[in-house]
Write an enzyme that holds these catalytic residues in place. Structure first.
Site, mmCIF file in Angstrom:
data_model
loop_
_atom_site.group_PDB
_atom_site.id
_atom_site.type_symbol
_atom_site.label_atom_id
_atom_site.label_comp_id
_atom_site.label_asym_id
_atom_site.label_seq_id
_atom_site.Cartn_x
_atom_site.Cartn_y
_atom_site.Cartn_z
ATOM 1 N N PRO A 58 0.793 -1.244 0.000
ATOM 2 C CA PRO A 58 0.000 0.000 0.000
ATOM 3 C C PRO A 58 0.819 1.285 0.000
ATOM 4 O O PRO A 58 0.865 2.026 0.987
ATOM 5 C CB PRO A 58 -0.815 -0.137 1.292
ATOM 6 C CG PRO A 58 0.067 -0.934 2.202
ATOM 7 C CD PRO A 58 0.789 -1.911 1.319
ATOM 8 N N CYS A 59 1.432 1.586 -1.140
ATOM 9 C CA CYS A 59 2.206 2.822 -1.236
ATOM 10 C C CYS A 59 1.307 4.053 -1.128
ATOM 11 O O CYS A 59 1.791 5.146 -0.814
ATOM 12 C CB CYS A 59 3.016 2.850 -2.523
ATOM 13 S SG CYS A 59 2.100 2.416 -3.999
ATOM 14 N N HIS A 60 -0.003 3.892 -1.342
ATOM 15 C CA HIS A 60 -0.916 5.032 -1.222
ATOM 16 C C HIS A 60 -1.050 5.493 0.230
ATOM 17 O O HIS A 60 -1.546 6.586 0.485
ATOM 18 C CB HIS A 60 -2.298 4.679 -1.779
ATOM 19 C CG HIS A 60 -2.958 3.516 -1.112
ATOM 20 N ND1 HIS A 60 -2.632 2.204 -1.407
ATOM 21 C CD2 HIS A 60 -3.929 3.448 -0.159
ATOM 22 C CE1 HIS A 60 -3.376 1.392 -0.667
ATOM 23 N NE2 HIS A 60 -4.159 2.123 0.093
#
Length: 278
Positions: A242-244
C-alpha cells in the site's frame, strides 16, 4: 470486480474532478446535477460503494483529509533492528519469502522468467495484473495513465522477461487481490533497498497512514527520505503493497505513480470502510 463496481469508480472519478475544481463543498444536489443523475440515485450509488453518504465521502476526498489521517491514524513503524531487515542473510530470506528469487537472479532483469498478464475491472478503474507461476509481480491502475502507458511501465521493469497474455491463469489471484478478499500470492521483484521499503509499507494497516520519513527510520536509513520516496514510487504491486498510505510529514499527499486522484480514492475508500466498521 463487477462491471457495476467499475461503473461506480467512474462516477467517483468524475466527482473527484468536480471537487478538485470547486472552491467550496458542493451540495448533493449540485454534484448530482452535474453528473446528470437524481440526488437519490447518486447518493445510493456512493453509499453502496463505500458505505457512507456522499457528503461524508467528500470529506475523505479533500486534501485536508490526509492531515486528519496523520493526526488520528498515524502508524509508527518498527525499527530495522526489531523487524530484522539488516544483513545479507536476512535479505536472501526476504527474496525467498516473497518471490523465491536471490539478489543475483534479480540482477538478471527477469531473464528466464515468463510473466503472464491480463486486464481486470477494479474499484479504481482498469487494472493490469502481471504474474509468474509463483505469484503476482505487477499491479497497475490505468484510469489516469492510460492502458498503453501502464503496460509499457510494467514491462520496462523486467526488460529480459518473456510476456504472454493469460487472463485465465491470473484470474483467481487477481480477483482475490482486487477485492482484498481471499488468498493471493506475490512474486516481488525489486532491488534490496526497494524490498525493505515495500515490506515496511505492508506494516501500515488499512485506513491508516505513515510518512516517508517514518519509513526511512524504520528501515535504518533515517536520512534517505528522498530515496524512500523513489522506492515507494517504484512499487510494482499497487494496492496490495500500500504505497498510497505513505504521506509527506506536512500532510501533503506526495506523489502517486498511478495518479493522485487514484491515491485519494484509495485513501477515501479505506477510510470510509474503516469508519463503517467501527
Amino acid at each position: 470486480m463487477t462491471q457495476e463496481n467499475a461503473y461506480h469508480y467512474q462516477v467517483m472519478a468524475r466527482a473527484i474532478e468536480l471537487l478538485d475544481a470547486a472552491d467550496e463543498t458542493l451540495s448533493l444536489a449540485d454534484i448530482a446535477a452535474q453528473m446528470k443523475m437524481s440526488p437519490a440515485h447518486f447518493q445510493r450509488l456512493f453509499s453502496q460503494w463505500v458505505g457512507v453518504s456522499p457528503k461524508r465521502y467528500q470529506q475523505y476526498l479533500t486534501l485536508g483529509h490526509a492531515k486528519t489521517l496523520l493526526r488520528e491514524r498515524f502508524t509508527m513503524l518498527e525499527t530495522a533492528d526489531s523487524v530484522g531487515l539488516s544483513g545479507s542473510g536476512r535479505l536472501h530470506d526476504l527474496f525467498l519469502r516473497w518471490e523465491a528469487m536471490s539478489p543475483g537472479e534479480f540482477a538478471a532483469g527477469g531473464k528466464g522468467l515468463t510473466i503472464k498478464w491480463g486486464w481486470f475491472d477494479s474499484a479504481f478503474g482498469p487494472a493490469l495484473v502481471m504474474g509468474t507461476d509463483k505469484g503476482i509481480c505487477g499491479l497497475a491502475f490505468a484510469a489516469e495513465s492510460g492502458m498503453e502507458a501502464a503496460m509499457d511501465d510494467l514491462t520496462s521493469r523486467w526488460p529480459d522477461a518473456e510476456f504472454a497474455e493469460d487472463h485465465a491463469a491470473l484470474s483467481s489471484w487477481a480477483r482475490a487481490a482486487l477485492a482484498m478478499d481471499g488468498d493471493t500470492r506475490l512474486h516481488m521483484i525489486g532491488a534490496p533497498f526497494q524490498l525493505k521499503v515495500w515490506e515496511a509499507l505492508l506494516a501500515i494497516p488499512s485506513g491508516h497512514v505513515t510518512t516517508y520519513s517514518e519509513i526511512a527510520k524504520s528501515i535504518g536509513h533515517p536520512k534517505a527520505v528522498r530515496a524512500v520516496g523513489t522506492a515507494v514510487g517504484r512499487n510494482p504491486v499497487s494496492w496490495l503493497i500500500p504505497c498510497h498510505r505513505a504521506l509527506r510529514k506536512s500532510g501533503a499527499l506526495g506523489g502517486y505513480h498511478w495518479g493522485l486522484p487514484v491515491k485519494r480514492a484509495m485513501l477515501a475508500y479505506e477510510s470510509a470502510k474503516a469508519d463503517a466498521a467501527a
